[in-house]
Design a protein around this motif. Sequence first.
Motif, PDB file in Angstrom:
ATOM      1  N   LYS A   1     -86.254 -27.338 -10.638  1.00  0.00           N
ATOM      2  CA  LYS A   1     -85.029 -27.535  -9.784  1.00  0.00           C
ATOM      3  C   LYS A   1     -83.755 -26.758 -10.295  1.00  0.00           C
ATOM      4  O   LYS A   1     -82.928 -26.317  -9.805  1.00  0.00           O
ATOM      5  CB  LYS A   1     -84.588 -28.923  -9.607  1.00  0.00           C
ATOM      6  CG  LYS A   1     -85.094 -29.727  -8.684  1.00  0.00           C
ATOM      7  CD  LYS A   1     -84.774 -31.197  -8.484  1.00  0.00           C
ATOM      8  CE  LYS A   1     -85.555 -31.892  -7.218  1.00  0.00           C
ATOM      9  NZ  LYS A   1     -84.962 -33.479  -7.220  1.00  0.00           N
TER      10      LYS A   1
ATOM     11  N   LYS B   1     -80.609 -26.116  -7.929  1.00  0.00           N
ATOM     12  CA  LYS B   1     -80.166 -27.127  -7.358  1.00  0.00           C
ATOM     13  C   LYS B   1     -79.968 -28.282  -8.520  1.00  0.00           C
ATOM     14  O   LYS B   1     -80.751 -28.198  -9.596  1.00  0.00           O
ATOM     15  CB  LYS B   1     -81.483 -27.831  -6.730  1.00  0.00           C
ATOM     16  CG  LYS B   1     -81.866 -26.799  -5.434  1.00  0.00           C
ATOM     17  CD  LYS B   1     -83.291 -27.622  -4.574  1.00  0.00           C
ATOM     18  CE  LYS B   1     -83.533 -26.558  -3.639  1.00  0.00           C
ATOM     19  NZ  LYS B   1     -84.839 -27.191  -3.103  1.00  0.00           N
ATOM     20  N   PRO B   2     -79.071 -29.045  -8.248  1.00  0.00           N
ATOM     21  CA  PRO B   2     -78.905 -30.307  -9.229  1.00  0.00           C
ATOM     22  C   PRO B   2     -79.953 -30.992  -9.443  1.00  0.00           C
ATOM     23  O   PRO B   2     -80.687 -31.370  -8.426  1.00  0.00           O
ATOM     24  CB  PRO B   2     -77.766 -30.938  -8.542  1.00  0.00           C
ATOM     25  CG  PRO B   2     -77.573 -30.563  -7.278  1.00  0.00           C
ATOM     26  CD  PRO B   2     -78.272 -29.299  -7.104  1.00  0.00           C
ATOM     27  N   VAL B   3     -80.028 -31.543 -10.677  1.00  0.00           N
ATOM     28  CA  VAL B   3     -81.242 -32.503 -10.993  1.00  0.00           C
ATOM     29  C   VAL B   3     -81.106 -33.751 -10.228  1.00  0.00           C
ATOM     30  O   VAL B   3     -81.979 -34.238  -9.330  1.00  0.00           O
ATOM     31  CB  VAL B   3     -81.287 -32.722 -12.541  1.00  0.00           C
ATOM     32  CG1 VAL B   3     -82.572 -33.640 -12.783  1.00  0.00           C
ATOM     33  CG2 VAL B   3     -81.476 -31.598 -13.183  1.00  0.00           C
ATOM     34  N   LYS B   4     -79.909 -34.314 -10.269  1.00  0.00           N
ATOM     35  CA  LYS B   4     -79.686 -35.405  -9.329  1.00  0.00           C
ATOM     36  C   LYS B   4     -78.394 -35.146  -8.626  1.00  0.00           C
ATOM     37  O   LYS B   4     -77.534 -34.919  -9.355  1.00  0.00           O
ATOM     38  CB  LYS B   4     -79.376 -36.639 -10.194  1.00  0.00           C
ATOM     39  CG  LYS B   4     -80.644 -37.307 -10.706  1.00  0.00           C
ATOM     40  CD  LYS B   4     -80.381 -38.667 -11.335  1.00  0.00           C
ATOM     41  CE  LYS B   4     -81.702 -39.348 -11.685  1.00  0.00           C
ATOM     42  NZ  LYS B   4     -81.453 -40.720 -12.270  1.00  0.00           N
ATOM     43  N   GLY B   5     -78.414 -35.230  -7.353  1.00  0.00           N
ATOM     44  CA  GLY B   5     -77.189 -34.650  -6.409  1.00  0.00           C
ATOM     45  C   GLY B   5     -76.519 -36.026  -6.067  1.00  0.00           C
ATOM     46  O   GLY B   5     -76.758 -37.062  -6.320  1.00  0.00           O
TER      47      GLY B   5
ATOM     48  N   ARG C   1     -90.428 -30.809 -13.028  1.00  0.00           N
ATOM     49  CA  ARG C   1     -89.837 -30.977 -11.695  1.00  0.00           C
ATOM     50  C   ARG C   1     -88.557 -30.670 -12.000  1.00  0.00           C
ATOM     51  O   ARG C   1     -87.601 -29.878 -11.195  1.00  0.00           O
ATOM     52  CB  ARG C   1     -90.184 -32.331 -11.065  1.00  0.00           C
ATOM     53  CG  ARG C   1     -89.425 -32.296  -9.662  1.00  0.00           C
ATOM     54  CD  ARG C   1     -89.743 -33.637  -9.003  1.00  0.00           C
ATOM     55  NE  ARG C   1     -89.097 -34.687  -9.725  1.00  0.00           N
ATOM     56  CZ  ARG C   1     -89.555 -35.788 -10.203  1.00  0.00           C
ATOM     57  NH1 ARG C   1     -90.778 -36.097 -10.317  1.00  0.00           N
ATOM     58  NH2 ARG C   1     -88.779 -36.494 -10.834  1.00  0.00           N
ATOM     59  N   TRP C   2     -87.847 -31.066 -12.934  1.00  0.00           N
ATOM     60  CA  TRP C   2     -86.341 -30.819 -13.591  1.00  0.00           C
ATOM     61  C   TRP C   2     -86.221 -29.363 -13.784  1.00  0.00           C
ATOM     62  O   TRP C   2     -85.075 -28.940 -13.361  1.00  0.00           O
ATOM     63  CB  TRP C   2     -86.137 -31.712 -14.694  1.00  0.00           C
ATOM     64  CG  TRP C   2     -85.924 -33.133 -14.318  1.00  0.00           C
ATOM     65  CD1 TRP C   2     -85.966 -33.882 -13.113  1.00  0.00           C
ATOM     66  CD2 TRP C   2     -85.869 -34.116 -15.207  1.00  0.00           C
ATOM     67  NE1 TRP C   2     -85.845 -35.144 -13.240  1.00  0.00           N
ATOM     68  CE2 TRP C   2     -85.837 -35.440 -14.742  1.00  0.00           C
ATOM     69  CE3 TRP C   2     -85.706 -34.040 -16.803  1.00  0.00           C
ATOM     70  CZ2 TRP C   2     -85.468 -36.531 -15.448  1.00  0.00           C
ATOM     71  CZ3 TRP C   2     -85.484 -35.394 -17.507  1.00  0.00           C
ATOM     72  CH2 TRP C   2     -85.442 -36.455 -16.812  1.00  0.00           C
TER      73      TRP C   2
ATOM     74  N   TRP D   1     -75.644 -38.436  -3.869  1.00  0.00           N
ATOM     75  CA  TRP D   1     -76.385 -39.145  -2.737  1.00  0.00           C
ATOM     76  C   TRP D   1     -75.256 -39.636  -1.678  1.00  0.00           C
ATOM     77  O   TRP D   1     -74.042 -39.621  -1.889  1.00  0.00           O
ATOM     78  CB  TRP D   1     -76.838 -40.616  -3.420  1.00  0.00           C
ATOM     79  CG  TRP D   1     -77.734 -40.478  -4.614  1.00  0.00           C
ATOM     80  CD1 TRP D   1     -77.312 -40.825  -5.837  1.00  0.00           C
ATOM     81  CD2 TRP D   1     -79.025 -39.850  -4.692  1.00  0.00           C
ATOM     82  NE1 TRP D   1     -78.268 -40.491  -6.896  1.00  0.00           N
ATOM     83  CE2 TRP D   1     -79.537 -39.934  -5.910  1.00  0.00           C
ATOM     84  CE3 TRP D   1     -79.883 -39.230  -3.868  1.00  0.00           C
ATOM     85  CZ2 TRP D   1     -80.578 -39.289  -6.419  1.00  0.00           C
ATOM     86  CZ3 TRP D   1     -80.974 -38.804  -3.971  1.00  0.00           C
ATOM     87  CH2 TRP D   1     -81.311 -38.857  -5.465  1.00  0.00           C
TER      88      TRP D   1
ATOM     89  N   THR E   1     -92.582 -34.901 -14.495  1.00  0.00           N
ATOM     90  CA  THR E   1     -90.823 -35.111 -14.420  1.00  0.00           C
ATOM     91  C   THR E   1     -90.367 -33.798 -15.024  1.00  0.00           C
ATOM     92  O   THR E   1     -89.271 -33.215 -14.553  1.00  0.00           O
ATOM     93  CB  THR E   1     -90.522 -36.294 -14.956  1.00  0.00           C
ATOM     94  OG1 THR E   1     -91.366 -37.522 -14.478  1.00  0.00           O
ATOM     95  CG2 THR E   1     -89.161 -36.616 -14.653  1.00  0.00           C
TER      96      THR E   1
END
Length: 185
Positions: A23, A28-32, A19-20, A34, A16
């Motif tokens: 990104k 790219k944002p880690v959590k975009g 992967r962070w 939604w 994990t």
Amino acid sequence: MSTSRFCDLLDIPERTWRRWQAKARAGKPVKGPWPAPSRDQHREAVVTMAGKHPAWGHRKIWAMVRHDGHRLSPSTVLRIMADEGLLLHADYQKQRRELAKQRKAAFAAPPTGRVRTRSGSSTSVSTRPLAAGPGGLPVLRTITRSTSSAGTGHRPRTSTTRSPVSNSPSRRPKRCSAACPWSTI
């Protein structure tokens, strides 16, 4: 410090973390953000209803929007109103008090006759002039006449007995106790 030890300290899998990092390097944002199709679909109706009635909360707005035919949840209405800045927060006491005064003023028309309640009692409106209460609103003075004796505290108890002279019943009030001389119960 190694990556595996760092991930153990944070209690996350190493995969994990990698992967962070990938990104973040790619921009790219880690959590975009939604996708929110339900919010986008109903946003206009919720904003329109909330604009018409700024004192209403998200639950009443939800009920009125549902009545207009939109199928959405109360939490969706809450999120839309939060995104648009239409929520009244609980710490805005002065603003809430002003809105409450406006709501009370809308229903301040004095009654024109007797007001009947479901219990059978009636209230008649006095003809004296109305006094000004807090905020300049009129205070209604009412005279209440109850047709039932429920809730009056001391209610006289009566017993029906036949007198030896006649066959008609006689009613005698009873005292509740010797310590209670002022009421006959």
